[in-house]
Motif scaffolding. Structure first.
Motif, PDB file in Angstrom:
ATOM      1  N   SER B 155     -20.166   4.870  48.676  1.00  0.00           N
ATOM      2  CA  SER B 155     -20.259   6.331  48.693  1.00  0.00           C
ATOM      3  C   SER B 155     -18.902   6.964  48.392  1.00  0.00           C
ATOM      4  O   SER B 155     -18.805   7.986  47.711  1.00  0.00           O
ATOM      5  CB  SER B 155     -20.814   6.814  50.026  1.00  0.00           C
ATOM      6  OG  SER B 155     -19.787   6.913  50.976  1.00  0.00           O
ATOM      7  N   HIS B 157     -16.630   5.748  46.404  1.00  0.00           N
ATOM      8  CA  HIS B 157     -16.389   5.666  44.960  1.00  0.00           C
ATOM      9  C   HIS B 157     -17.264   6.646  44.201  1.00  0.00           C
ATOM     10  O   HIS B 157     -16.833   7.242  43.215  1.00  0.00           O
ATOM     11  CB  HIS B 157     -16.625   4.245  44.464  1.00  0.00           C
ATOM     12  CG  HIS B 157     -15.577   3.281  44.931  1.00  0.00           C
ATOM     13  ND1 HIS B 157     -14.237   3.540  44.777  1.00  0.00           N
ATOM     14  CD2 HIS B 157     -15.656   2.101  45.576  1.00  0.00           C
ATOM     15  CE1 HIS B 157     -13.549   2.538  45.293  1.00  0.00           C
ATOM     16  NE2 HIS B 157     -14.385   1.670  45.800  1.00  0.00           N
ATOM     17  N   VAL B 158     -18.528   6.808  44.654  1.00  0.00           N
ATOM     18  CA  VAL B 158     -19.395   7.785  43.985  1.00  0.00           C
ATOM     19  C   VAL B 158     -18.754   9.158  44.043  1.00  0.00           C
ATOM     20  O   VAL B 158     -18.712   9.902  43.059  1.00  0.00           O
ATOM     21  CB  VAL B 158     -20.793   7.800  44.638  1.00  0.00           C
ATOM     22  CG1 VAL B 158     -21.585   9.012  44.180  1.00  0.00           C
ATOM     23  CG2 VAL B 158     -21.545   6.518  44.293  1.00  0.00           C
ATOM     24  N   TYR B 159     -18.181   9.471  45.184  1.00  0.00           N
ATOM     25  CA  TYR B 159     -17.540  10.774  45.340  1.00  0.00           C
ATOM     26  C   TYR B 159     -16.327  10.900  44.413  1.00  0.00           C
ATOM     27  O   TYR B 159     -16.195  11.854  43.663  1.00  0.00           O
ATOM     28  CB  TYR B 159     -17.117  10.959  46.800  1.00  0.00           C
ATOM     29  CG  TYR B 159     -16.354  12.233  47.046  1.00  0.00           C
ATOM     30  CD1 TYR B 159     -17.015  13.450  47.105  1.00  0.00           C
ATOM     31  CD2 TYR B 159     -14.975  12.212  47.205  1.00  0.00           C
ATOM     32  CE1 TYR B 159     -16.325  14.622  47.312  1.00  0.00           C
ATOM     33  CE2 TYR B 159     -14.274  13.379  47.414  1.00  0.00           C
ATOM     34  CZ  TYR B 159     -14.947  14.578  47.470  1.00  0.00           C
ATOM     35  OH  TYR B 159     -14.251  15.738  47.666  1.00  0.00           O
ATOM     36  N   GLY B 162     -17.453  10.155  40.565  1.00  0.00           N
ATOM     37  CA  GLY B 162     -18.483  11.047  40.047  1.00  0.00           C
ATOM     38  C   GLY B 162     -18.220  12.502  40.330  1.00  0.00           C
ATOM     39  O   GLY B 162     -17.910  13.282  39.419  1.00  0.00           O
ATOM     40  N   TYR B 163     -18.293  12.866  41.574  1.00  0.00           N
ATOM     41  CA  TYR B 163     -18.202  14.277  41.933  1.00  0.00           C
ATOM     42  C   TYR B 163     -16.908  14.899  41.429  1.00  0.00           C
ATOM     43  O   TYR B 163     -16.900  15.991  40.859  1.00  0.00           O
ATOM     44  CB  TYR B 163     -18.319  14.429  43.453  1.00  0.00           C
ATOM     45  CG  TYR B 163     -18.146  15.851  43.910  1.00  0.00           C
ATOM     46  CD1 TYR B 163     -19.188  16.771  43.725  1.00  0.00           C
ATOM     47  CD2 TYR B 163     -16.976  16.286  44.505  1.00  0.00           C
ATOM     48  CE1 TYR B 163     -19.035  18.088  44.112  1.00  0.00           C
ATOM     49  CE2 TYR B 163     -16.820  17.599  44.902  1.00  0.00           C
ATOM     50  CZ  TYR B 163     -17.850  18.495  44.700  1.00  0.00           C
ATOM     51  OH  TYR B 163     -17.693  19.790  45.087  1.00  0.00           O
ATOM     52  N   ALA B 260     -21.043   1.878  41.797  1.00  0.00           N
ATOM     53  CA  ALA B 260     -20.768   3.318  41.818  1.00  0.00           C
ATOM     54  C   ALA B 260     -20.732   3.850  40.398  1.00  0.00           C
ATOM     55  O   ALA B 260     -21.328   4.900  40.089  1.00  0.00           O
ATOM     56  CB  ALA B 260     -19.440   3.590  42.519  1.00  0.00           C
ATOM     57  N   ILE B 263     -24.180   4.029  38.882  1.00  0.00           N
ATOM     58  CA  ILE B 263     -24.982   5.142  39.400  1.00  0.00           C
ATOM     59  C   ILE B 263     -24.484   6.471  38.844  1.00  0.00           C
ATOM     60  O   ILE B 263     -25.254   7.343  38.438  1.00  0.00           O
ATOM     61  CB  ILE B 263     -24.902   5.176  40.947  1.00  0.00           C
ATOM     62  CG1 ILE B 263     -25.572   3.925  41.527  1.00  0.00           C
ATOM     63  CG2 ILE B 263     -25.533   6.434  41.492  1.00  0.00           C
ATOM     64  CD1 ILE B 263     -25.300   3.759  43.006  1.00  0.00           C
ATOM     65  N   VAL B 264     -23.176   6.601  38.814  1.00  0.00           N
ATOM     66  CA  VAL B 264     -22.572   7.889  38.526  1.00  0.00           C
ATOM     67  C   VAL B 264     -22.578   8.216  37.042  1.00  0.00           C
ATOM     68  O   VAL B 264     -22.774   9.351  36.645  1.00  0.00           O
ATOM     69  CB  VAL B 264     -21.140   7.869  39.100  1.00  0.00           C
ATOM     70  CG1 VAL B 264     -20.222   8.730  38.298  1.00  0.00           C
ATOM     71  CG2 VAL B 264     -21.152   8.292  40.550  1.00  0.00           C
TER      72      VAL B 264
END
Lengths: 267, 371
Positions: B155, B157-159, B162-163, B260, B263-264
């Motif tokens: 999570s 790494h996704v942040y 990605g974000y 990550a 997904i991202v």
């Protein structure tokens, strides 16, 4: 030579809300070997960085060779910097240069010495710390911890400094190496008239080398005197630091006749 | 000790001639402007078998002594007056006189160089395959016991990847959309084929540009970060610490990063597509007067939905490739700053090159799909 080499007065350091030094005074005379001791987090390294001009205290004055290093700049500061050498705790060798070039760098930076002289001077410096020419061509990544430290000392000594700063000089060295390190610094001190300021936790090194001990506690220097006198001061930190089991051992080994104190209950 | 006399040499004639040195012979005095040049000129002109008198030397250090020693051609002159205080320095210099730097190793010949290059390439390839194999094994383990997976790292790494990349991908997407729209509109207007702008914009952005732009931005932004993170962990011995505690690098470092990015990246592709199309739409409205409604109605007809899926697939593939390349180079970094800088640069360049290569592969595989 009456002028002290280092003179710190009313020094105050604060990081955010955290006060590290308050009204700290310290004087180092020429030819002294001063050991700076204190518990971890007592601001020894910070004080060393103030002396080197790497950081500025929040208030107070640091004078080195009679000059306020907070107010110096440019050429004058560089001239002053060429008069001192610093051995960092982990060596801080430039990893892009081999050992030889690391030591040669400060000499080359003077832009005055011929390359042939630099080559011989570097080999001499490396020889003094026990590094062979073959080892001198290795990159720092391929040197052992002890060798890095010795190369770093050779680099600190490259410009024949009058003032030498040592941060944990013997940490991470084996006993034989520590001993030769101590011998080397003692010999250099006798010969070149060096003034040495060292931060150390190693009591053996401290008793073997230090002509004075400055004890950092309660955010200031609570004592600055020859080791024997510091030992006699009644203060919880000093008793804890020097008169613990290890301290007893170190003193016994080195000052068998001088230290005839009763064991102060270990604590 | 600072303001001493300059080092000087003076010759007084006699049998033999006497050279007397005076002043401070230490490095700071020697480094003063012109001093060194003057001394070397003097030394070059000295008589060979002169007697030397160093009694007026105030101070001498190793570098000063070395200079004199060289002037004596590496041995003490027969007649030398040397104060006892300076004796030790000269002893040291004399003792180190025999030291020579060993000759540097010869550079490898062209054949040897080529062999080394092939060796290195093979090494990279086997390492990369091993990394991929480990990833597949870790994915299997993760699927078998999903609760014990590295969710927290994932999570984070996704942040970060990605974000936090939303802003930059939006900005670049918007600008590219506008530029593309303007350029195409001008060309199409000369043929009176204005309405095909939707086809050109839709196809190029959804199928090609969206995935590629997002991938290049992420490779530059997060690929370099991943390599540098792993490299610093090598320098600070954190990688070794993890192994000692029995935390495998694959599960804790590689898998969360690859997952990550997988997904991202498709999400970023959709986002970049959308913003680029918005920019294109706005530009078309201004340049050609194509209404937004028309654009919106026409888009699904112009761009079959297969293209959208291809774009998403590209996103997943590019994301995983970027992460794998970045991890591969990160783990190969050696514990020094030089290697860290080099590794990060090579990682980003390789990641972008591989993404473009993969894009070409996609183009060949799907050449008859989605038209």
């Amino acid at each position: 030579m009456a002028e002290p080499v280092i003179e710190i007065s009313k020094l105050h350091t604060q990081f955010g809300q955290h006060v590290v030094h308050r009204d700290l005074d310290l004087t180092v005379a020429a030819g002294d070997i001063l050991a700076l001791v204190g518990g971890s987090g007592s601001g020894k390294t910070t004080l060393l960085r103030h002396m080197l001009g790497l950081t500025r205290p929040s208030a107070g004055r640091v004078r080195i060779f009679g000059e306020d290093i907070g107010k110096l700049g440019g050429q004058r500061l560089q001239q002053l910097r060429n008069r001192w050498g610093m051995l960092f705790q982990h060596g801080a060798l430039f990893s892009a240069l081999n050992a030889f070039d690391n030591v040669a760098l400060p000499m080359r930076e003077l832009h005055a010495l011929p390359e042939s002289l630099i080559r011989e001077a570097v080999l001499l410096k490396l020889d003094m710390v026990g590094i062979t020419p073959a080892e001198a061509q290795k990159m720092p990544a391929n040197l052992s911890g002890g060798m890095i430290k010795r190369v770093a000392l050779a680099r600190a000594l490259a410009l024949e400094p009058e003032l030498l700063f040592l941060d944990e000089p013997t940490a991470g060295l084996d006993p034989a190496l520590s001993e030769s390190f101590v011998e080397l610094i003692r010999a250099l001190h006798a010969q070149l008239g060096l003034t040495v300021v060292m931060v150390t936790h190693d009591l053996d090194t401290l008793f073997a080398l230090a002509s004075k001990v400055a004890v950092l506690a309660e955010r200031r220097v609570i004592a600055c005197a020859p080791p024997q006198q510091v030992l006699e001061i009644r203060h919880p930190f000093i008793e804890h630091f020097f008169l613990g089991v290890r301290g007893q051992r170190a003193q016994q080994a080195l000052h068998e006749t001088q230290v005839a104190k009763e064991p102060a209950d270990g604590k | 000790m600072s303001s001493q006399q300059e080092p000087t040499l003076s010759i007084s004639s006699g049998t033999p001639d006497t050279v007397s040195a005076r002043g401070a012979w230490h490095v700071r005095a020697l480094a003063r402007r012109g001093v060194m040049a003057r001394l070397r000129r003097q030394i070059a002109r000295l008589p060979q078998d002169a007697a030397w008198d160093l009694s007026a030397v105030e101070a001498i250090d190793h570098i000063g002594a070395q200079l004199l020693w060289d002037a004596w051609n590496g041995q003490r002159p027969r007649a030398l007056h040397l104060p006892a205080a300076h004796e030790r320095v000269f002893e040291r210099v004399a003792a180190a006189g025999h030291l020579r730097l060993p000759a540097p190793e010869p550079r490898p010949g062209p054949l040897r160089g080529a062999a080394m290059l092939i060796d290195r390439a093979a090494d990279h390839l086997t390492d990369f395959i091993a990394l991929f194999g480990q990833l597949v094994l870790d994915l299997g383990r993760f699927a078998a016991q999903p609760l014990r997976g590295p969710w927290r790292e994932l999570s984070a790494h996704v942040y970060h990847i990605g974000y936090q990349a939303l802003g930059i991908t939006a900005l670049v997407g918007l600008l590219i959309g506008i530029v593309l729209s303007y350029l195409s509109a001008q060309q199409l207007a000369t043929f009176g084929a204005d309405i095909y702008l939707v086809n050109i914009l839709g196809m190029s952005i959804v199928r090609e540009l969206g995935p590629l732009l997002a991938a290049i931005l992420v490779a530059g932004r997060s690929g370099s970060a991943i390599t540098a993170q792993l490299g610093v962990m090598r320098v600070t011995e954190e990688l070794d610490a993890m192994l000692v505690m029995g935390m495998p690098h694959g599960m804790r470092l590689i898998l969360p990063r690859v997952l990550a990015l997988a997904i991202v990246m498709p999400l970023l592709v959709v986002w970049t597509d959308a913003i680029a199309l918005l920019g294109g739409m706005a530009a078309a409205r201004l340049e050609l007067g194509l209404s937004i409604t028309y654009f919106r109605q026409e888009l699904p007809n112009a761009v079959p939905v297969a293209n959208y899926w291809i774009g998403l697939g590209k996103g997943v593939a590019f994301g995983m490739l970027i992460a794998l390349v970045a991890c591969h180079f990160g783990l190969r970094i050696k514990a020094n700053t030089e290697s860290l800088g080099q590794g990060t640069t090579i990682s980003v360049v390789t990641a972008i090159t591989i993404v473009i290569l993969a894009d070409a592969v996609f183009a060949v595989i799907f050449q008859r799909v989605g038209f």
